[in-house]
Design an enzyme around this catalytic site. Structure first.
Site, PDB file in Angstrom:
ATOM      1  N   HIS A  63       0.863  -1.183   0.000  1.00  0.00           N
ATOM      2  CA  HIS A  63       0.000   0.000   0.000  1.00  0.00           C
ATOM      3  C   HIS A  63       0.904   1.239   0.000  1.00  0.00           C
ATOM      4  CE1 HIS A  63      -4.240   1.500   1.102  1.00  0.00           C
ATOM      5  NE2 HIS A  63      -3.515   2.579   0.927  1.00  0.00           N
ATOM      6  N   GLU A  97      -3.860   0.725  -5.821  1.00  0.00           N
ATOM      7  CA  GLU A  97      -3.909   1.910  -6.693  1.00  0.00           C
ATOM      8  C   GLU A  97      -2.621   2.191  -7.475  1.00  0.00           C
ATOM      9  OE1 GLU A  97      -5.131   5.271  -4.317  1.00  0.00           O
ATOM     10  OE2 GLU A  97      -7.189   4.591  -4.198  1.00  0.00           O
ATOM     11  N   GLU A 119     -12.308   0.810  -0.697  1.00  0.00           N
ATOM     12  CA  GLU A 119     -12.294   2.109  -0.009  1.00  0.00           C
ATOM     13  C   GLU A 119     -13.475   2.914  -0.494  1.00  0.00           C
ATOM     14  OE1 GLU A 119      -8.581   4.356  -0.381  1.00  0.00           O
ATOM     15  OE2 GLU A 119      -7.399   2.556   0.017  1.00  0.00           O
TER      16      GLU A 119
END
Ligand SMILES: *[C@@H]1O[C@H](CO)[C@@H](O)[C@H](O)[C@H]1NC(C)=O
Ligand SMILES: *[C@@H]1O[C@H](CO)[C@@H](O)[C@H](O)[C@H]1NC(C)=O
Ligand SMILES: *[C@@H]1O[C@H](CO)[C@@H](O)[C@H](O)[C@H]1NC(C)=O
Ligand SMILES: *[C@@H]1O[C@H](CO)[C@@H](O)[C@H](O)[C@H]1NC(C)=O
Ligand SMILES: *[C@@H]1O[C@H](CO)[C@@H](O)[C@H](O)[C@H]1NC(C)=O
Ligand SMILES: *[C@@H]1O[C@H](CO)[C@@H](O)[C@H](O)[C@H]1NC(C)=O
Length: 542
Positions: A199, A245, A454
């Site tokens: 992350h 992401e 999220e």
């Protein structure tokens, strides 16, 4: 004119920069939007929550868009979701743990970036300790239990388990034990760990020695790191996501150059290449980890593995065909950039056309490995934008991809916004966008299993972070559209609020109060559920 970037990661810093650089423009945009909001027919001057609902009575003088809160409170019902649905909240290691140089953790890339550029980071001084989750994890699990969630999305810090990033450099047993304890504590309290392997943060040594994700040999180090995690935690962790992401890292750090340790001089020509190289290596890391998990661990451990992308729904700026095409392009450049390879084995055709030789190729073997390399897709969803055709790359700014020849816009040709502007969260709230993106993924990517990894809105323009009333409508309407998508055949397996606790949001520090459990920096980091946290608890328990 844009005020907000489409991506939460940099949203605040870009907003601050923008407002600082163009104060009169920003004010005008906000005013014109307000005017529309206030003249809309569903305007109400105040609303009231009953004490029975949240244990507190609150009125809001201005939040027209909140409407009749009772209505939101009463739908959707938890029991209308599938029985094994994961309802959770999330954090990431870097953003909560602290103990940056304790317990044997090696330095990560963000330690270094903040040390070298302290002035650019709000709360940079809080970086070494964060909210002390490392020290207070047992207490934190009790707060999660209080919320009534059945899953917690957390990440493992590569630098904590492998201080220089490599097995050869040594496994840090104290770091390994920390996650053993945290995972056990979660399970003992009925909370399923949902674990992100990477992350945003990774060991500084990997950056210094390889140039990080610019170097394809990172795949080997990432694979070793993953193998250690599967071996160590896979008996208890049944939901893995490899990376979070990658597009955001590609666009912000490498295309736009924020905190880029090896900046390429492409801002004048806008013929940037690094972003594509970095995302390419992220995809290869992901697919290699999945292959390893499937071949060596999945049959015995019985878990699932996927990856997490940022997502938005892009709507045409006008009905002109060029804007309709722009919306499709932005979608392909943002979502398709990752999902086309991991589902079909290669990048979208339009990216090949427009990026040309700057877009790396997969070899035939890589294509085979990458195609179908995910058991599920995790999406992070916050807001959406209009897409406007733009052939002049000089006009493409903020977080948009120069090569997509499209700009994301807050207002369409008629001056309308998507959804409503939430002034406490500085976000255009467009819950239908979540439904749209879920439908898009179902249709374009063979109806995969999806987790909403999220979803949330900050609270940085309120005096009391515990009174985050605006979040109730945000969460309820997004849950409503999640339910609608499920009813329409989208295979959604879970929903995670961002964030469980207040998180360090990089340049924005702790200023945005993302947690549904607030952490008070003026009172010994005391944890308290916010009103939205209490609302979520009630939703989960009735
Ligand atoms: C890529 O990583 C390898 C180590 O695996 C290193 O030898 C090489 O110099 C790196 N290349 C670049 C351009 O940094
Ligand atoms: C990718 O392959 C195509 C077709 O073989 C070739 O024209 C192109 O130059 C390659 N791109 C890169 C970056 O190697
Ligand atoms: C693109 O836009 C910039 C800034 O508005 C302008 O200076 C430049 O001349 C434009 N280029 C073309 C090809 O129109
Ligand atoms: C975009 O570029 C054109 C030239 O291609 C220029 O005339 C125009 O002013 C630019 N618009 C913005 C918003 O920068
Ligand atoms: C912050 O919220 C107040 C209302 O509480 C509003 O008047 C103000 O415009 C907001 N500020 C920004 C920058 O949105
Ligand atoms: C809830 O979802 C339905 C679609 O199932 C939609 O028609 C309705 O407008 C949504 N309500 C809100 C308040 O978002």
């Amino acid at each position: 004119m844009e005020i907000l970037s489409p991506l939460r990661f940099w949203k605040t810093i870009l907003t601050i920069l923008y407002v600082a650089l163009f104060p009169s423009l920003s004010a005008r945009v906000q005013d014109s939007h307000l005017h529309k909001t206030f003249s809309s027919s569903d305007f109400v001057t105040s609303f009231r929550l009953s004490t029975a609902q949240i244990g507190e009575t609150t009125t809001s003088p201005y939040d027209s868009s909140l409407g009749d809160l009772q209505k939101f409170y009463h739908f959707p019902k938890r029991k209308s979701f599938p029985p094994n649905f994961l309802f959770g909240a999330g954090t990431s290691a870097l953003q909560v743990e602290g103990a940056a140089s304790q317990g044997g953790r090696g330095p990560g890339i963000w330690d270094d970036r903040i040390n070298r550029n302290k002035g650019a980071f709000i709360d940079g001084d809080k970086f070494p300790t964060m909210i002390q989750h490392y020290k207070r994890y047992k207490e934190d699990v009790q707060h999660l239990k209080y919320l009534g969630i059945n899953s917690y999305r957390m990440s493992i810090s590569w630098s904590r388990v492998l201080p220089d990033g490599t097995i050869k450099g040594g496994v840090n047993q104290e770091g390994v034990d920390f996650y053993n304890h945290l995972i056990d504590e979660l399970l003992e309290n009925g909370i399923t760990p949902f674990v992100t392997i990477l992350h945003f943060d990774y060991p500084l040594a990997i950056q210094k020695n390889l140039h990080g994700f610019l170097n394809s040999s990172i795949v080997n180090y990432f694979k070793d790191y993953c193998e250690l995690l599967f071996k160590t935690y896979g008996d208890r962790v049944k939901h893995w996501t490899t990376v979070n992401e990658p597009q955001i890292v590609g666009l912000f750090t490498y295309m736009h150059g924020y905190d880029n340790d090896d900046p390429e001089p492409c801002q004048a020509t806008k013929l940037c290449k690094q972003a594509y190289t970095v995302v390419h290596n992220y995809i290869l890391c992901h697919a290699t980890a999945v292959k390893l998990y499937r071949e060596k661990f999945q049959a015995t451990q019985g878990g699932e593995i996927g990856l997490v992308i940022g997502s938005e729904s892009f709507e045409p700026y006008s009905s002109k065909s060029e804007d309709v095409a722009a919306a499709e392009r932005l979608t392909d450049f943002f979502i398709g950039w990752i999902l086309d390879p991991v589902v079909y084995g290669d990048y979208p055709k339009i990216m090949r056309e427009l990026v040309g030789n700057r877009l790396p190729n997969f070899t035939e073997d890589e294509k085979k490995m990458v195609a179908g390399s995910t058991d599920f897709i995790g999406i992070n969803y916050y807001t959406s934008h209009f897409a406007k055709h733009e052939t002049n790359k000089t006009n493409i700014t903020l977080s948009d991809n120069y090569d997509a020849l499209a700009r994301s816009e807050d207002f369409n040709a008629e001056g309308k916004a998507l959804g409503y502007l939430d002034k406490r969260g500085h976000t255009f709230v467009y819950s239908e966008g979540l439904y749209n993106i879920l439908q898009h993924i179902k249709k374009e990517y063979q109806n995969p299993k999806i987790y909403i990894t999220e979803n949330g809105i900050p609270s940085f323009n309120i005096t009391n972070p515990l009174k985050d009333i605006h979040r109730i409508k945000y969460l309820a309407t997004h849950l409503n559209y999640t339910k609608a998508a499920i009813d329409n055949g989208v295979r959604v397996g879970g929903y995670f609020v961002w964030a469980a606790f207040d998180t360090f949001e990089f340049r924005a520090g702790f200023s945005q109060n993302w947690g549904i459990i607030h952490v008070d920096f003026n009172n010994n980091l005391k944890r308290s559920p916010t009103i939205a946290g209490k609302w979520y608890k009630r939703f989960l328990n009735t």
